[in-house]
Design an enzyme around this catalytic site. Structure first.
Site, PDB file in Angstrom:
ATOM      1  CD  GLU A 314      51.325   8.190   0.393  1.00  0.00           C
ATOM      2  OE1 GLU A 314      52.518   7.984   0.084  1.00  0.00           O
ATOM      3  OE2 GLU A 314      50.480   7.278   0.467  1.00  0.00           O
ATOM      4  CG  ASN A 357      44.478  10.485   0.077  1.00  0.00           C
ATOM      5  OD1 ASN A 357      43.586  10.357   0.914  1.00  0.00           O
ATOM      6  ND2 ASN A 357      45.072   9.446  -0.496  1.00  0.00           N
ATOM      7  CG  HIS A 394      46.522   2.208   4.445  1.00  0.00           C
ATOM      8  ND1 HIS A 394      45.776   1.313   3.712  1.00  0.00           N
ATOM      9  CD2 HIS A 394      46.831   3.222   3.598  1.00  0.00           C
ATOM     10  CE1 HIS A 394      45.650   1.759   2.473  1.00  0.00           C
ATOM     11  NE2 HIS A 394      46.273   2.914   2.374  1.00  0.00           N
ATOM     12  CD  GLU A 423      44.967   5.304  -0.079  1.00  0.00           C
ATOM     13  OE1 GLU A 423      45.840   4.506   0.321  1.00  0.00           O
ATOM     14  OE2 GLU A 423      45.226   6.283  -0.797  1.00  0.00           O
ATOM     15  CG  ASP A 425      43.947  -1.366   4.489  1.00  0.00           C
ATOM     16  OD1 ASP A 425      44.433  -0.682   5.404  1.00  0.00           O
ATOM     17  OD2 ASP A 425      44.489  -1.480   3.374  1.00  0.00           O
TER      18      ASP A 425
END
Ligand code: 9MR
Length: 526
Positions: A314, A357, A394, A423, A425
């Site tokens: 990030e 990432n 996400h 990651e 979801d």
């Protein structure tokens, strides 16, 4: 660009291979003993000492169709089952498994398979099987196995062809024949030639999988890579300038190694306020040199034991003209901190794949994607040893579109880099949608179907756009719904959701969700 090691996933025998080798051993045994082919076979698919995944193959070796079957067994030691699939299971040692309503009918020569997960304390047994299609012989090659990598099997042979077959049935249920039955996700990871990962809590965290055997069996059954959801972040591993604390992370890595599962390291550098150790915020020396030591020490510690790392997490702020987030690192070391981190990690562990990432880069936010590409192009132009880009993903149930994802993945593929979904979801409620939030207050079959379709579409997009050699893997951010960070996230507090592949409250029991089959279907190209 550095050479890639053979990914650990490719070194790990798939359950199918393990099962085939077990079957081969059994056939040779049967031939030399002059026995009939086994009718019921017990196979240990995975064994890590404190737990196991096993399956039973029930074959109809009689001359007539059967419309139902039943298998019984009893462990002589402490092996106990915690979860099962593809049969109706009753009892608690002894156990009785009866066909599910869709796999009872077996034509002559057909095989049904059912599976289960269990706990053990060192010895994983192969019990003797009895039952309608198993009777007539005793189990062969019994014994036990406690090896974490080998598979064992034994059978009950059918001495007479009469058995207890019933007349053929007009039931429309189909029988399963081994591991390739449709999209049933018997072992999710075995459907992919790249890592299928899950983020876990470990160490002293609540809901640590190391204190929940049910989680361990589920992880071992379906996943080939673990990411520490927290305990490999900066403040956990490097709490003081001269103190590194690897104990909890080592425990996680040890467990994974014993279970034949890889590790994706997360993460050497992340600006998030409470992940940056206080001493680092106050550091007055050569900041870049200190950061290099930080990366080098951690990478060296885990060298050879992790498949890949999120080197920096990030770093982008698309609202800055530089595209760089005005983090502590940027303030103190300038944009070079990013490339320096990759060089340091590469020198310390040349075998690990190195990723940048970030979130919201999967296309919905075009400015952020543009910043990502600008930064990645700069790294490549400077010869920085970056292997791939991690897309956190996400996502929302309805955002971004798969065509936006396609564009984002393609841009990284075009640069010759790997694409890793790090990651994933999929919450079913979207606080940013134009419709009232929450859109769903319970997890109905309709909501489950919607979520399954979304998971499937995402994985299908990945499979479609990213060529096999550039697939870094797909990781889901948490195991059970109750584990998800989203439940505590600001914009969602107090609102229930079900973002992951398994349903499950804090301490189980859990259930596989339709979403799991959605992922399986996409991996199989269905
Ligand atoms: O899931 C993680 C949560 O338990 C932590 O409280 C939080 C802060 O460390 O980090 C969460 O994981 C984040 C990940 O490290 C980076 N991408 C966003 C994830 C969700 O916030």
């Amino acid at each position: 660009m550095k050479n890639f090691n053979i990914p650990k996933i490719l070194q790990r025998p798939t359950p199918l291979l393990r099962r085939l080798s077990g079957a081969l051993a059994l056939t040779i045994l049967g031939t030399s003993a002059g026995n009939a082919i086994a009718s019921c076979e017990y196979t240990i698919n995975n064994d890590w000492g404190s737990g196991f995944v096993a399956s039973v193959q029930v074959s109809n070796d009689t001359a007539q169709a059967v419309s139902s079957w039943q298998v019984q067994w009893q462990y002589s030691g402490d092996n106990r089952l915690v979860h099962h699939w593809s049969s109706e299971l009753s009892g608690n040692n002894p156990y009785v498994a009866s066909n599910a309503d869709w796999n009872g009918t077996l034509q002559p020569g057909q095989t049904a398979e059912f599976g289960f997960q269990g706990t053990a304390s060192g010895i994983v047994e192969i019990p003797q099987l009895t039952g309608s299609l198993c009777d007539g012989g005793s189990s062969s090659s019994g014994g036990s196995s406690s090896s974490s990598s080998s598979s064992s099997s034994s059978s009950s042979s059918s001495g007479s062809s009469g058995g207890t077959s019933s007349s053929s049935s007009s039931s429309s249920g189909s029988s399963s024949s081994g591991s390739s039955s449709g999209a049933s996700a018997e072992n999710l990871y075995s459907l992919a030639s790249f890592p299928i990962g899950v983020a876990v809590s470990a160490g002293n965290e609540n809901r640590s999988f190391l204190s929940l055997p049910e989680k361990q069996v589920s992880i071992a059954q379906h996943f080939s890579q673990l990411t520490a959801g927290n305990i490999m972040k900066m403040s956990y591993l490097h709490p003081q300038e001269n103190t590194y604390d690897f104990a909890n992370a080592d425990q996680l890595v040890d467990w994974a190694e014993t279970s034949g599962i890889g590790i994706h390291g997360h993460t050497f550098i992340w600006h998030s306020d409470y992940q940056v150790p206080n001493w680092m915020k106050n550091y007055s020396g050569d900041f870049q040199a200190m950061l290099n030591t930080h990366v080098t020490t951690i990478a060296e510690h885990f060298a050879g034991r992790v498949d890949s790392w999120d080197v920096v997490n990030e770093a982008i702020d698309e609202n800055q003209s530089s595209c760089y987030r005005n983090s502590l690192f940027y303030q103190r070391a300038g944009s070079d901190y990013l490339s320096e981190a990759f060089f340091a990690a590469d020198a310390a562990d040349p075998g690990a794949e190195l990723y940048y990432n970030d979130y919201d880069t999967e296309g919905g936010n075009g400015n952020k994607l543009n910043c990502l590409l600008q930064i990645v192009d700069g790294l490549l132009a400077d010869g920085v040893p970056i292997d791939g880009v991690g897309f956190q993903m996400h996502v929302q149930i309805d955002w971004p579109s798969t065509s936006q994802m396609r564009t984002a993945f393609q841009a990284i593929v075009d640069r010759g880099l790997k694409v890793k979904i790090t990651e994933l979801d999929v919450p079913v409620n979207n606080p940013y949608a134009s419709t009232p939030f929450p859109q769903h207050t319970s997890y109905t079959p309709e909501v489950a179907a919607l979520q399954k379709a979304r998971y499937k579409a995402i994985v299908a997009t990945y499979m479609d756009v990213v060529p096999p050699q550039q697939r870094g893997g797909i990781t889901v951010w948490g195991l059970w719904d109750g584990d998800s960070w989203l439940l505590d996230f600001n914009s969602r507090q107090g609102v229930d959701d079900w973002p992951l592949l398994f349903n499950g409250p804090a301490d189980g029991p859990y259930e596989e969700k339709a979403a799991l089959n959605g992922v399986a279907e996409a991996l199989l190209g269905q």
